[in-house]
Design a protein around this motif. Structure first.
Motif, PDB file in Angstrom:
ATOM      1  N   ASP A 477     -61.326 -12.313 -86.251  1.00 41.75           N
ATOM      2  CA  ASP A 477     -62.213 -12.443 -87.406  1.00 41.75           C
ATOM      3  C   ASP A 477     -63.465 -13.255 -87.090  1.00 41.75           C
ATOM      4  O   ASP A 477     -64.088 -13.834 -87.971  1.00 41.75           O
ATOM      5  CB  ASP A 477     -61.469 -13.091 -88.584  1.00 41.75           C
ATOM      6  CG  ASP A 477     -62.076 -12.664 -89.936  1.00 41.75           C
ATOM      7  OD1 ASP A 477     -62.666 -11.565 -89.991  1.00 41.75           O
ATOM      8  OD2 ASP A 477     -61.955 -13.433 -90.901  1.00 41.75           O
ATOM      9  N   PRO A 523     -61.494 -11.169-101.366  1.00 39.73           N
ATOM     10  CA  PRO A 523     -61.771 -12.492-100.772  1.00 39.73           C
ATOM     11  C   PRO A 523     -62.158 -12.417 -99.301  1.00 39.73           C
ATOM     12  O   PRO A 523     -63.082 -13.115 -98.863  1.00 39.73           O
ATOM     13  CB  PRO A 523     -60.454 -13.252-100.985  1.00 39.73           C
ATOM     14  CG  PRO A 523     -59.881 -12.629-102.227  1.00 39.73           C
ATOM     15  CD  PRO A 523     -60.231 -11.172-102.143  1.00 39.73           C
ATOM     16  N   ALA A 524     -61.447 -11.594 -98.528  1.00 40.87           N
ATOM     17  CA  ALA A 524     -61.789 -11.473 -97.095  1.00 40.87           C
ATOM     18  C   ALA A 524     -63.183 -10.884 -96.930  1.00 40.87           C
ATOM     19  O   ALA A 524     -63.952 -11.316 -96.060  1.00 40.87           O
ATOM     20  CB  ALA A 524     -60.750 -10.609 -96.387  1.00 40.87           C
ATOM     21  N   LYS A 526     -65.677 -11.005 -99.082  1.00 42.72           N
ATOM     22  CA  LYS A 526     -66.679 -11.983 -99.512  1.00 42.72           C
ATOM     23  C   LYS A 526     -66.914 -13.049 -98.446  1.00 42.72           C
ATOM     24  O   LYS A 526     -68.045 -13.484 -98.213  1.00 42.72           O
ATOM     25  CB  LYS A 526     -66.250 -12.642-100.826  1.00 42.72           C
ATOM     26  CG  LYS A 526     -66.401 -11.753-102.047  1.00 42.72           C
ATOM     27  CD  LYS A 526     -66.060 -12.526-103.313  1.00 42.72           C
ATOM     28  CE  LYS A 526     -66.341 -11.702-104.563  1.00 42.72           C
ATOM     29  NZ  LYS A 526     -66.058 -12.468-105.796  1.00 42.72           N
ATOM     30  N   GLU A 527     -65.850 -13.461 -97.772  1.00 47.68           N
ATOM     31  CA  GLU A 527     -66.012 -14.489 -96.746  1.00 47.68           C
ATOM     32  C   GLU A 527     -66.874 -13.976 -95.602  1.00 47.68           C
ATOM     33  O   GLU A 527     -67.784 -14.670 -95.133  1.00 47.68           O
ATOM     34  CB  GLU A 527     -64.637 -14.917 -96.229  1.00 47.68           C
ATOM     35  CG  GLU A 527     -64.717 -16.043 -95.212  1.00 47.68           C
ATOM     36  CD  GLU A 527     -63.348 -16.510 -94.774  1.00 47.68           C
ATOM     37  OE1 GLU A 527     -63.278 -17.329 -93.828  1.00 47.68           O
ATOM     38  OE2 GLU A 527     -62.339 -16.053 -95.362  1.00 47.68           O
ATOM     39  N   ARG A 528     -66.587 -12.761 -95.153  1.00 51.03           N
ATOM     40  CA  ARG A 528     -67.366 -12.187 -94.060  1.00 51.03           C
ATOM     41  C   ARG A 528     -68.810 -11.938 -94.497  1.00 51.03           C
ATOM     42  O   ARG A 528     -69.751 -12.231 -93.750  1.00 51.03           O
ATOM     43  CB  ARG A 528     -66.725 -10.880 -93.601  1.00 51.03           C
ATOM     44  CG  ARG A 528     -65.411 -11.064 -92.887  1.00 51.03           C
ATOM     45  CD  ARG A 528     -64.864  -9.738 -92.397  1.00 51.03           C
ATOM     46  NE  ARG A 528     -63.676  -9.926 -91.553  1.00 51.03           N
ATOM     47  CZ  ARG A 528     -63.126  -8.951 -90.840  1.00 51.03           C
ATOM     48  NH1 ARG A 528     -63.643  -7.725 -90.874  1.00 51.03           N
ATOM     49  NH2 ARG A 528     -62.057  -9.185 -90.095  1.00 51.03           N
ATOM     50  N   ALA A 530     -70.572 -13.372 -96.880  1.00 51.29           N
ATOM     51  CA  ALA A 530     -71.316 -14.619 -97.097  1.00 51.29           C
ATOM     52  C   ALA A 530     -71.755 -15.225 -95.764  1.00 51.29           C
ATOM     53  O   ALA A 530     -72.888 -15.718 -95.630  1.00 51.29           O
ATOM     54  CB  ALA A 530     -70.465 -15.603 -97.890  1.00 51.29           C
ATOM     55  N   TRP A 531     -70.835 -15.205 -94.773  1.00 50.97           N
ATOM     56  CA  TRP A 531     -71.212 -15.720 -93.446  1.00 50.97           C
ATOM     57  C   TRP A 531     -72.387 -14.932 -92.874  1.00 50.97           C
ATOM     58  O   TRP A 531     -73.356 -15.511 -92.393  1.00 50.97           O
ATOM     59  CB  TRP A 531     -70.007 -15.637 -92.503  1.00 50.97           C
ATOM     60  CG  TRP A 531     -70.397 -15.896 -91.075  1.00 50.97           C
ATOM     61  CD1 TRP A 531     -70.548 -17.110 -90.464  1.00 50.97           C
ATOM     62  CD2 TRP A 531     -70.730 -14.898 -90.094  1.00 50.97           C
ATOM     63  NE1 TRP A 531     -70.957 -16.937 -89.167  1.00 50.97           N
ATOM     64  CE2 TRP A 531     -71.079 -15.591 -88.911  1.00 50.97           C
ATOM     65  CE3 TRP A 531     -70.772 -13.512 -90.095  1.00 50.97           C
ATOM     66  CZ2 TRP A 531     -71.456 -14.928 -87.738  1.00 50.97           C
ATOM     67  CZ3 TRP A 531     -71.142 -12.842 -88.940  1.00 50.97           C
ATOM     68  CH2 TRP A 531     -71.485 -13.545 -87.783  1.00 50.97           C
ATOM     69  N   VAL A 573     -73.928 -16.847-103.184  1.00 50.08           N
ATOM     70  CA  VAL A 573     -74.070 -17.195-101.772  1.00 50.08           C
ATOM     71  C   VAL A 573     -75.380 -17.925-101.535  1.00 50.08           C
ATOM     72  O   VAL A 573     -75.435 -18.935-100.820  1.00 50.08           O
ATOM     73  CB  VAL A 573     -73.990 -15.924-100.895  1.00 50.08           C
ATOM     74  CG1 VAL A 573     -74.314 -16.256 -99.429  1.00 50.08           C
ATOM     75  CG2 VAL A 573     -72.615 -15.285-101.004  1.00 50.08           C
TER      76      VAL A 573
END
Length: 781
Positions: A477, A523-524, A526-528, A530-531, A573
């Motif tokens: 990831d 959630p996964a 969104k995390e990717r 946003a990064w 974000v």
């Protein structure tokens, strides 16, 4: 279909090329819905699964396999139209085949005329072709959309009661892949009779005037030309679809056109006359009978702006003619515009998807001069340079000389410059989805294209999804982003005022096409996401781009719920990151209200929101910027004046601060030839032509050749700047306590804008209104 007429197509398989692609009704069942016997319900036709639809696809080929050779008496194409949605009635050509290899045309369907068709209302028709008494195993429908869209919910093939073995198959046989060239001959055969009728009407009118003034010889000559043209108008539709026969017919029409013109100007080999540069022009024209020949042409301009002018020339003889042109320096009291600074071009006629020949391409006029066939008309185009000139008149002569003539004919060119200077950096945000690294038309010409875009005042650039620095994630990831190509593209467009990236997200189950490796907005995901977004914005900051220099464009032409959810998350974000939206007619008030808190740059479709002023005001109240755009076609057939130039006048009147159109270099995602409107699955949108694939008669010394439409767009931007300058002058007067003067300036501005927009078909009215703007601004300066 009547109960006693059997539908041979019911339940039968068929093939479609290209595949259906209209997003509101495209589904896997499209492969069976056209012959399933089920019609669309009462709701909007093209939003129902029962319909099959194509967007920007032209032509469309559908082949129905009846399973065996059967007697065929008719074909039915069920469809719908609503003019303000861009859905026009199509033309449908039917052909039949025993073996699926060789086909013969059996007829053409057109919609029944509807008197006073309400453009806001949806109409439905079952277009019919009956009484065929033919036979077929394979029935091919060749659908030519009347606009950007085509739809159907059912195809029927009506059974005949005759014996198929006794049918005599006549007419030329052709393979499906040959149909395009065959249709090209059909277009020529349809275009020529229209010219015959138009010219015959003109000959009749001129004959009447000649008879009234007692000139019986001229009247008789004109009546003979009229009779010949009317005879040809009846004869040409019956011609075989043969290139040589149609060339001969065109020569006859041109010869009769020359006869009309020579009778009105006996003894003259050609006539130079004034025809509005932006008005439609045919290669077969009869100049106004009272026109003694153009001797003086005036151009009115502000300092530091481009200007266009055209000199129209008609060959009055039955022999080809070549004219050379030479421009003298334009001399004023305090400065000179050198002849070399003025670009001389000529008009090249191109065939639009409508089948009409359009005066559009503007290649440079080279040593070969302007070639005119017998009886033909064309134009010499002058592009006057953008230079800071002192106010005053600049005079010179354009010298025209046919090959073999003893002396040239002179047209005095007067450039009247007002004491007004336009800025180099125009206030209007301008964009056209240029995609110079995506469209094949300008592949390898990226630097030339960007220079041309800047020269036409493009200051805001949209980059395609291919230029987005998409992330890559490994098994642990961990994400990486390769910015190399992204940065090269930014450097290419370094002088842009603002830039954006179209992400190509869509309203489907996987809006991002799986680029983030997780379920959309999980959630996964969104995390990717946003990064990635934070890394990208930080990289832009390292390159010197602040938040005011760029914005993001996730979805196109929709305010769907998926877009709303994403826009909200983008603001979570990074609250400073600007988001762009371009809503169209199907985006409701409720959709606008739901997404409004998250949109910074609004760009509603111009024509979809003409009668939705309240919705536009809602966007204005919530957004940082309010722009507009249009995306109509076939583009070559659109008026340079009414569609391209007046778009800026409409933008000013409605308070839009940005204006754009689709699309600068779109000759198809896989096509590089803007000269041919029929070589792809749809017509071209491009406003430029490439010199490298120009026809042999066109000089290839330019990488990019402009069109009248592209030049009109640039002049419209300059018009907008004049309006803004008058408005600024009114604001200054008001700030200085000069209320009456401010009111007078605003009244002059409003009156000129209304006059310019009063008749979209009258480019002359707009030019008069523009001169009023110049005079008003000169007085205010």
């Amino acid at each position: 279909m009547a109960d006693d007429v059997r539908n041979l197509a019911l339940g039968r398989p068929y093939t479609m090329s290209p595949a259906p692609n209209y997003r509101l009704c495209t589904d896997p069942e499209d492969r069976t819905q056209l012959t399933d016997g089920e019609h669309a319900g009462p709701d909007m036709f093209w939003a129902q699964a029962a319909a099959v639809g194509w967007a920007t696809s032209n032509p469309i080929q559908i082949i129905v396999d009846l399973g065996a050779v059967k007697p065929v008496d008719g074909v039915v194409w069920s469809t719908a139209s609503r003019l303000n949605a861009g859905v026009h009635w199509p033309t449908v050509i039917a052909a039949v085949s025993d073996d699926g290899t060789m086909y013969r045309i059996v007829g053409q369907m057109a919609a029944a005329p509807i008197a006073n068709q309400d453009p806001t209302r949806e109409y439905r028709q079952a277009m019919r072709l009956t009484g065929l008494r033919t036979r077929a195993r394979f029935v091919m429908l060749f659908v030519i959309p009347g606009g950007p869209y085509a739809f159907s919910d059912e195809i029927e093939v009506l059974a005949g009661s005759h014996e198929p073995d006794r049918v005599e198959m006549t007419g030329r046989a052709f393979r499906p892949e040959e149909f395009r060239s065959y249709i090209g001959l059909m277009r020529q055969r349809a275009w020529l009779p229209k010219q015959c009728v138009r010219l015959a009407e003109r000959a009749r009118a001129e004959a009447g005037m000649a008879a009234r003034r007692g000139d019986d010889g001229t009247a008789a000559q004109l009546r003979r030309a009229e009779a010949g043209l009317r005879q040809l108008a009846g004869h040409i539709p019956a011609l075989a679809l043969d290139a040589r026969a149609l060339r001969d017919a065109r020569r006859e029409v041109a010869g009769l056109c020359a006869e009309i013109n020579s009778s009105l100007r006996p003894g003259a080999p050609y006539v130079v006359w004034e025809h509005d540069p932006w008005a439609p022009l045919s290669p077969l024209e009869v100049p106004p009978g009272d026109h003694g020949g153009l001797t003086r042409l005036e151009v009115h301009a502000a300092a530091n702006e481009y200007s266009s002018a055209a000199v129209t020339v008609t060959n009055l003889t039955r022999a080809p003619m070549v004219l050379t042109a030479r421009l003298e320096d334009l001399r004023g009291e305090r400065a000179t515009v050198g002849a070399d600074d003025v670009c001389l071009r000529r008009v090249e006629f191109v065939e639009a998807a409508t089948g009409e020949l359009i005066a559009d391409a503007l290649p440079r006029l080279d040593r070969r001069g302007l070639r005119l066939g017998a009886g033909e008309t064309s134009q010499i185009w002058l592009t006057l340079p953008k230079r800071r000139l002192p106010a005053g008149d600049y005079r010179g002569r354009l010298l025209l000389q046919p090959t073999g003539a003893d002396a040239p004919r002179a047209v005095t060119i007067v450039l009247r410059v007002y004491p007004i200077e336009l800025p180099d950096d125009m206030s209007l945000q301008t964009y056209n989805w240029a995609y110079v690294r995506t469209f094949p038309l300008v592949r390898g010409l990226e630097e030339e294209a960007v220079a041309d875009l800047f020269a036409h005042y493009t200051n805001t650039f949209v980059f395609s999804g291919r230029d987005v620095p998409w992330p890559q994630f490994d098994a642990q990831d961990q994400g990486t982003i390769d910015f190399a190509s992204h940065d090269e593209n930014l450097e290419l467009h370094r002088s842009a005022r603002e830039i954006s990236w179209f992400w190509s997200f869509h309203d489907g189950e996987r809006p991002d096409a799986g680029r983030f490796g997780a379920d959309y907005l999980s959630p996964a995901w969104k995390e990717r996401f946003a990064w990635w977004l934070r890394e990208w914005v930080a990289h832009l900051g390292d390159l010197g781009y602040g938040y005011d220099d760029f914005f993001m464009y996730p979805f196109d032409e929709t305010l769907c719920e998926r877009f709303g959810d994403l826009a909200q998350f983008i603001k979570e974000v990074d609250p400073h990151l600007r988001v762009f939206a371009d809503p169209t007619s199907h985006d409701t008030r409720e959709r606008i209200e739901a997404i409004a808190p998250y949109i910074d740059v609004w760009c509603p479709h111009l024509f979809s929101f003409e009668k939705r002023a309240d919705d536009v005001e809602l966007m204005r109240a919530h957004g940082e910027k309010l722009w507009t755009y249009a995306c109509s076609g076939p583009a070559k057939a659109l008026s340079p004046h009414a569609y391209y130039r007046l778009m800026m006048w409409k933008a000013w009147r409605r308070g839009f601060a940005g204006c754009g159109f689709w699309a600068y270099a779109d000759a198809g995602w896989g096509g590089s030839d803007a000269w041919d409107d029929f070589d792809g699955t749809r017509h071209d949108f491009a406003v430029i032509y490439a010199g490298r694939n120009a026809p042999p008669r066109v000089p290839r010394d330019e990488a990019i050749i402009p069109s009248k439409r592209w030049e009109a767009w640039r002049e419209g931007i300059e018009d907008y700047e004049l309006m803004r300058a008058i408005d600024e002058a009114a604001r200054r007067a008001e700030a200085n306590g000069e209320a009456d003067r401010a009111a007078s300036l605003r009244a002059s501005l409003d009156n000129a804008v209304e006059a310019g927009l009063a008749s979209e078909d009258d480019a002359g009215a707009m030019e008069s209104a523009r001169r009023r703007l110049l005079k008003t601004l000169a007085t205010a300066s």
